[in-house]
Scaffold this active site. Structure first.
Site, mmCIF file in Angstrom:
data_model
loop_
_atom_site.group_PDB
_atom_site.id
_atom_site.type_symbol
_atom_site.label_atom_id
_atom_site.label_comp_id
_atom_site.label_asym_id
_atom_site.label_seq_id
_atom_site.Cartn_x
_atom_site.Cartn_y
_atom_site.Cartn_z
ATOM 1 N N PHE A 129 0.858 -1.186 0.000
ATOM 2 C CA PHE A 129 0.000 0.000 0.000
ATOM 3 C C PHE A 129 0.891 1.232 0.000
ATOM 4 C CE2 PHE A 129 -4.527 1.149 1.218
ATOM 5 C CZ PHE A 129 -5.119 0.159 0.481
ATOM 6 N N HIS A 137 -8.435 11.704 -0.910
ATOM 7 C CA HIS A 137 -7.937 10.449 -1.474
ATOM 8 C C HIS A 137 -7.778 10.668 -2.975
ATOM 9 C CE1 HIS A 137 -7.750 6.239 -2.605
ATOM 10 N NE2 HIS A 137 -7.759 5.882 -1.340
ATOM 11 N N LEU A 142 -15.338 5.867 -3.495
ATOM 12 C CA LEU A 142 -13.934 5.486 -3.430
ATOM 13 C C LEU A 142 -13.543 4.377 -4.396
ATOM 14 C CD1 LEU A 142 -11.471 6.312 -1.659
ATOM 15 C CD2 LEU A 142 -11.772 4.109 -0.552
ATOM 16 N N GLU A 200 -7.280 2.091 -2.758
ATOM 17 C CA GLU A 200 -5.855 2.153 -3.053
ATOM 18 C C GLU A 200 -5.304 0.764 -3.363
ATOM 19 O OE1 GLU A 200 -3.779 4.764 -0.405
ATOM 20 O OE2 GLU A 200 -1.916 3.660 -0.603
ATOM 21 N N ARG A 207 -0.693 9.489 -0.232
ATOM 22 C CA ARG A 207 -1.928 9.999 -0.826
ATOM 23 C C ARG A 207 -1.868 11.477 -1.155
ATOM 24 N NH1 ARG A 207 -6.389 6.629 2.730
ATOM 25 N NH2 ARG A 207 -5.980 4.681 1.619
HETATM 26 C C1 LIG Z 1 -14.793 4.032 1.260
HETATM 27 C C2 LIG Z 1 -13.771 4.016 2.347
HETATM 28 C C3 LIG Z 1 -12.760 3.064 2.344
HETATM 29 C C4 LIG Z 1 -11.804 3.024 3.351
HETATM 30 N N1 LIG Z 1 -10.837 2.063 3.314
HETATM 31 C C5 LIG Z 1 -9.943 1.998 4.336
HETATM 32 C C6 LIG Z 1 -8.960 0.964 4.355
HETATM 33 O O1 LIG Z 1 -8.901 0.103 3.481
HETATM 34 N N2 LIG Z 1 -8.081 0.928 5.388
HETATM 35 C C7 LIG Z 1 -8.120 1.838 6.406
HETATM 36 O O2 LIG Z 1 -7.320 1.733 7.321
HETATM 37 N N3 LIG Z 1 -9.043 2.833 6.395
HETATM 38 C C8 LIG Z 1 -9.950 2.930 5.396
HETATM 39 N N4 LIG Z 1 -10.891 3.937 5.396
HETATM 40 C C9 LIG Z 1 -10.982 4.825 6.552
HETATM 41 C C10 LIG Z 1 -11.686 4.121 7.683
HETATM 42 O O3 LIG Z 1 -12.655 3.246 7.190
HETATM 43 C C11 LIG Z 1 -12.374 5.078 8.630
HETATM 44 O O4 LIG Z 1 -11.509 6.097 8.968
HETATM 45 C C12 LIG Z 1 -12.791 4.347 9.873
HETATM 46 O O5 LIG Z 1 -13.624 3.271 9.548
HETATM 47 C C13 LIG Z 1 -13.480 5.236 10.882
HETATM 48 O O6 LIG Z 1 -13.895 4.424 11.951
HETATM 49 P P1 LIG Z 1 -14.481 5.014 13.279
HETATM 50 O O7 LIG Z 1 -14.711 3.866 14.193
HETATM 51 O O8 LIG Z 1 -13.637 6.131 13.751
HETATM 52 O O9 LIG Z 1 -15.854 5.644 12.828
HETATM 53 P P2 LIG Z 1 -17.071 5.049 11.961
HETATM 54 O O10 LIG Z 1 -16.882 3.664 11.546
HETATM 55 O O11 LIG Z 1 -17.402 6.037 10.936
HETATM 56 O O12 LIG Z 1 -18.221 5.095 13.008
HETATM 57 C C14 LIG Z 1 -18.744 6.309 13.453
HETATM 58 C C15 LIG Z 1 -19.914 5.962 14.321
HETATM 59 O O13 LIG Z 1 -20.324 7.107 15.064
HETATM 60 C C16 LIG Z 1 -21.718 7.243 14.978
HETATM 61 N N5 LIG Z 1 -22.048 8.643 15.181
HETATM 62 C C17 LIG Z 1 -21.557 9.726 14.517
HETATM 63 N N6 LIG Z 1 -22.120 10.844 15.011
HETATM 64 C C18 LIG Z 1 -22.986 10.456 15.993
HETATM 65 C C19 LIG Z 1 -23.879 11.150 16.847
HETATM 66 N N7 LIG Z 1 -23.997 12.480 16.809
HETATM 67 N N8 LIG Z 1 -24.624 10.432 17.716
HETATM 68 C C20 LIG Z 1 -24.516 9.073 17.771
HETATM 69 N N9 LIG Z 1 -23.684 8.379 16.977
HETATM 70 C C21 LIG Z 1 -22.945 9.069 16.098
HETATM 71 C C22 LIG Z 1 -22.057 6.706 13.631
HETATM 72 O O14 LIG Z 1 -23.418 6.343 13.564
HETATM 73 C C23 LIG Z 1 -21.128 5.499 13.555
HETATM 74 O O15 LIG Z 1 -21.697 4.402 14.217
HETATM 75 C C24 LIG Z 1 -11.851 3.984 4.384
HETATM 76 C C25 LIG Z 1 -12.856 4.941 4.393
HETATM 77 C C26 LIG Z 1 -13.810 4.974 3.386
HETATM 78 C C27 LIG Z 1 -14.852 6.029 3.425
#
Ligand SMILES: Cc1cc2nc3c(=O)[nH]c(=O)nc-3n(C[C@H](O)[C@H](O)[C@H](O)COP(=O)(O)OP(=O)(O)OC[C@H]3O[C@@H](n4cnc5c(N)ncnc54)[C@H](O)[C@@H]3O)c2cc1C
Ligand code: SF4
Ligand code: SF4
Ligand code: FES
Lengths: 248, 576
Positions: B122, B237, B251, B254, B285
């Site tokens: 990657f 990205h 997306l 990558e 990136r």
């Molecule tokens: C298409 C895509 C592909 C990706 N691929 C990769 C990859 O291959 N490898 C990698 O390392 N990263 C990747 N990323 C980045 C990574 O997926 C995210 O940064 C990561 O999943 C974020 O996880 P999190 O647990 O912080 O939040 P999230 O998984 O976004 O969860 C956020 C949570 O908070 C809740 N929430 C938000 N606001 C509130 C509120 N006000 N009240 C109650 N609940 C709330 C939401 O409902 C959700 O449940 C990718 C991102 C995208 C968009």
């Protein structure tokens, strides 16, 4: 640019009807784009679920012209432009509002399934060829479209006795995990009611992840249930081979 | 406390059910705490489910030379030395164990020939380091965590949005929110609160992010008195879909480049040779996104304003096996068969490096009882995140946040709730229904997005940023006059109205930080200050609320201990 007419269900469990909306069509547009257009220009309180807009989260299920689909993967140009496109909520689940349904029943069924439990003392080595078939089951995005079309749930309302195809897929993923040590055939037979499935394959047809729900998950599971309950000797042979212990 | 509201009480309240929130909840449960998890969508639909390419961990299953030191070095280099070094160290040291744990909970990663977890290349990672499941790694991760958490017994409050953190004096006391389904209000009382709410991509029109990414957690923390850090660093990205219009921004993982995909401009030139001849397509990136953007701006873009990304030189079967969802995504949404021809791609707003300022070891914010982990927190990634380092971040710091939140809960008495704060949170939510004939939240949202895309995008200037701030002030005033129609039952217009408030707070922080940082570093590129500036390399921008106003100050980065510095020296010269 041309317009399309959407007939969208508006209302609640108690009262509702379809309402017509005119939406301008852009190239490559999907049904979810059209619903977003309606939200931002015509009906800001239109209730719709979605997250990824890329067929990965399984939130945006609805019935489009009678076919259960992910609206984010359904192109507008697959329908004749001169006819209205009807969008209804999934029928097997109670409507909350507009296209949003109450799918909480699925989460309750899921809770009954004992999760992965490795056999004692396993070595954490697995080969790709041994997990290919399990990975197929793990592609499930929980769109619940298969639950929606299965007649056992849709027409016969057997929610109390039947787990539905989605959860046969989940159990298959656990039962066929090369290192899992539990046995879930008792659960399949009783609480999940796998015997009620008569292999119509409607679930497989709608699965957006192309999981061969019937052939690869349900039929092998049915065989295991038969082995364990009606042909104990065969069941025993498999148990010894895989060293599975029954689920509590 | 008046009995007017539905109230739930937990030792630890986790806001967010993505990878970070679920991992935090599992750890807090393991400590014997009672745990509630709140999320805006259904369980299992958080952003984490969309992650594709993989999770970075120096397991050395494929490249034996890999170890945590190399992962640490790559992370700091990728972050242009702005990272919190302690976080980068913990992350590199603990991520392998966190991945193994997932496997022991039932996750099935792709395998090496000798039966171990397979790892792929990657951008910015020196070795093959990303554990993956085809291109649906996030789904595997979230399902594994979800099943484990449900079985261990956390209470989940789905489709419930938090709009205010409640305090008892200086400490956190709980949270106030509404049920999306019926619009009723709900109060949570908790000794510890873990924010795991993710990012802010929905403030830009072209984004890979879902409706949930409105910066709620950062705004909630800011309102509760916590500090935000590194807010200028928004990751674009390099490869989002550009055509057709409806899919713009979705997306393109990558992993396509990791598996050998090649970038070309409209003349057929492999232009990365001019931007980063050593790493080419697998550069970081920030570099690849600027390269594509520059190619397009200088007239060498494709028909729909992007670059070509081609994987069709690989055998069709291989592409379908390693990149199945990309194959289907392009076939179904864009009529392109990626095993036969190139994709058209361009930059899309993707990830927030900045966020709530936390302590490295404990994930504690500056407010007692408030913790943050995952995309909502700042520090690990510095000025630019490497692909795959987010999923590992979620596990490593989600676990630590859950652990310390549970310990904190054990060591403190129950807080008391202040009815005045709750009433004011309720009034704020009801206000847009009482205003008639105001602007629609959708119109405001679209103006906000346009503003951010035009003025606070990949390349920035002082003039643009100042103009953006003026616009944001205008939008804030307009939002005070916004009105919503319909009832409180599942009303997306009403919900967006509240989300807009979070977005406005966060974009102001982004813009102010971007204006202050007079240099170019990582994801932050200033046309008027195109070079790295050594003094800026020694400090983070930190934002806090002082007397109802946003205050920005610079905080020096703590000195890195020598044993870690040694790990960097070898490569330090190429930091730019
Ligand atoms: C298409 C895509 C592909 C990706 N691929 C990769 C990859 O291959 N490898 C990698 O390392 N990263 C990747 N990323 C980045 C990574 O997926 C995210 O940064 C990561 O999943 C974020 O996880 P999190 O647990 O912080 O939040 P999230 O998984 O976004 O969860 C956020 C949570 O908070 C809740 N929430 C938000 N606001 C509130 C509120 N006000 N009240 C109650 N609940 C709330 C939401 O409902 C959700 O449940 C990718 C991102 C995208 C968009
Ligand atoms: S095959 Fe079985 S589970 Fe699938 S739809 Fe038919 S009856 Fe239902
Ligand atoms: S098995 Fe297929 S149709 Fe059923 S919920 Fe999973 S993805 Fe949807
Ligand atoms: S929005 Fe995620 S599957 Fe349709």
């Amino acid at each position: 640019m041309s317009d399309a007419t959407l007939k969208i269900f508006r209302g609640t469990r108690e009262i509702g009807a379809t309402v017509d909306y005119r939406v301008p069509i852009a190239p490559g547009m999907v049904v979810l784009d059209a619903l977003h257009y309606v939200q931002s220009h015509l009906a800001p309180d239109l209730a719709v679920r979605w997250n990824c807009k890329a067929g990965k989260c399984g939130s945006c299920s609805a019935e489009v012209n009678g076919r259960p689909r992910l609206t984010c993967k359904t192109r507008m140009d697959t329908f004749p432009q001169d006819k209205p496109i009807t969008i209804l909520p999934m029928k097997s689940f109670p409507v909350i509002k507009d296209l949003v349904t109450d799918v909480s029943w699925n989460y309750k069924v899921n809770k009954k399934i004992p999760p992965f439990q490795p056999r004692a003392g396993v070595e954490w080595r697995m080969y790709q060829e041994d997990i290919d078939r399990v990975q197929e089951f793990r592609k499930c995005i929980e769109c619940f479209l298969c639950q929606n079309v299965c007649h056992v749930l849709r027409d016969h309302d057997k929610q109390e006795q039947f787990g539905g195809p989605r959860f046969f897929v989940r159990v298959a993923g656990l039962e066929m995990h090369p290192l899992d040590g539990l046995q879930r055939t008792g659960l399949l037979k009783t609480e999940l009611g796998i015997g009620l499935c008569n292999i119509t394959k409607c679930c497989t047809e709608v699965c957006p992840e192309d999981i061969h729900i019937t052939d690869n998950a349900i039929i092998p599971l049915k065989e295991r249930v038969v082995d364990d309950f009606y042909d104990p000797l065969l069941g025993l042979v498999r148990k010894i081979r895989n060293a599975k212990e029954p689920a509590k | 406390m008046n009995g007017k509201y539905e109230t739930h009480e937990h030792d630890v309240l986790v806001i967010g059910a993505g990878g970070a929130g679920l991992r935090a909840a599992i750890e807090a449960l393991a400590q014997g705490a009672s745990v509630g998890v709140v999320c805006k969508s259904l369980l299992g639909k958080a952003h984490t489910v969309m992650a594709e390419g993989g999770i970075a961990a120096a397991m050395a299953n494929v490249d034996e030379a890999d170890d945590w030191r190399a992962h640490f070095r790559d992370t700091i280099r990728g972050g242009k030395f702005l990272n919190n070094w302690r976080m980068a160290q913990i992350h590199a040291q603990e991520s392998s164990e966190r991945v193994r744990e997932l496997e022991q909970w039932g996750a099935l990663f792709d395998r090496t020939k000798d039966g171990r977890i397979l790892q792929r290349a990657f951008g910015g990672h020196t070795f093959k380091r990303l554990c993956h499941v085809g291109d649906r790694t996030g789904l595997e991760m979230i399902r594994t965590l979800q099943d484990r958490g449900v079985q261990m017994g956390f209470d989940v409050y789905m489709e419930c949005a938090i709009t205010r953190l409640l305090k008892d004096g200086d400490r956190l006391a709980g949270a106030f929110g509404y049920w999306r389904e019926n619009g009723r209000f709900v109060v949570f009382k908790a000794k510890s609160v873990v924010l795991a709410t993710g990012g802010i991509g929905k403030a830009w029109p072209i984004t890979s992010n879902s409706w949930e990414y409105t910066g709620d957690g950062m705004a909630l923390a800011y309102d509760a008195g916590a500090e935000l850090m590194d807010m200028e660093f928004v990751q674009f990205h390099p490869t989002g879909m550009v055509w057709p219009p409806g899919v713009q921004g979705i997306l393109v993982t990558e992993a396509v480049r990791g598996e050998g995909g090649i970038l070309r401009n409209k003349t057929g030139e492999r232009f990365m040779e001019r931007y980063d001849p050593k790493r080419m397509e697998l550069s970081t990136r920030d570099v690849v996104a600027r390269a594509i953007y520059t190619e397009v701006r200088e007239g060498r873009g494709t028909e729909h304003g992007g670059a070509y990304l081609d994987i069709s030189q690989k055998p069709a079967e291989y592409v379908k096996r390693k990149l199945p969802s990309m194959y289907h995504q392009f076939l179904e949404l864009a009529d392109v068969d990626i095993t036969k021809g190139p994709m058209e791609v361009g930059p899309t707003c993707h990830y927030m490096m900045g966020g709530v300022k936390v302590e490295a070891d404990t994930a504690a914010s500056t407010v007692p009882g408030l913790f943050a982990a995952g995309e909502v927190a700042a520090g690990l990634h510095g000025a630019n995140r490497l692909g795959g380092n987010s999923l590992s971040d979620l596990l490593v710091f989600g676990r630590r946040a859950g652990l310390v939140a549970a310990q904190h809960a054990k060591a403190t008495v129950a807080p008391s709730l202040d009815p005045g704060q709750i009433d004011s949170a309720e009034r704020a939510m009801l206000a847009p229904f009482e205003r008639k004939e105001g602007e629609s939240p959708y119109a405001l949202h679209s103006d906000l997005q346009e503003n951010m895309q035009k003025l606070v995008g990949i390349f920035r200037t002082e003039e643009d940023l100042r103009q953006a701030l003026t616009k944001i002030e205008e939008l804030k005033e307009r939002s005070q006059r916004m009105s919503v129609s319909g009832s409180r039952m599942f009303n997306p217009g009403w919900h967006l109205g509240r989300d807009l408030e979070s977005m406005l707070t966060v974009v102001e922080a982004v813009t102010r930080s971007a204006l202050a940082r007079q240099e170019s570093r990582g994801a932050h590129s200033r046309i008027d200050y195109p070079d790295l500036d050594l003094s800026w390399g020694k400090q983070n921008n930190v934002i806090a609320r002082k007397n109802e106003r946003m205050e920005l100050r610079q905080v020096p980065i703590p000195d890195m201990p020598e044993d870690l510095q040694v790990l960097l020296t070898e490569e330090k010269g190429s930091a730019a």
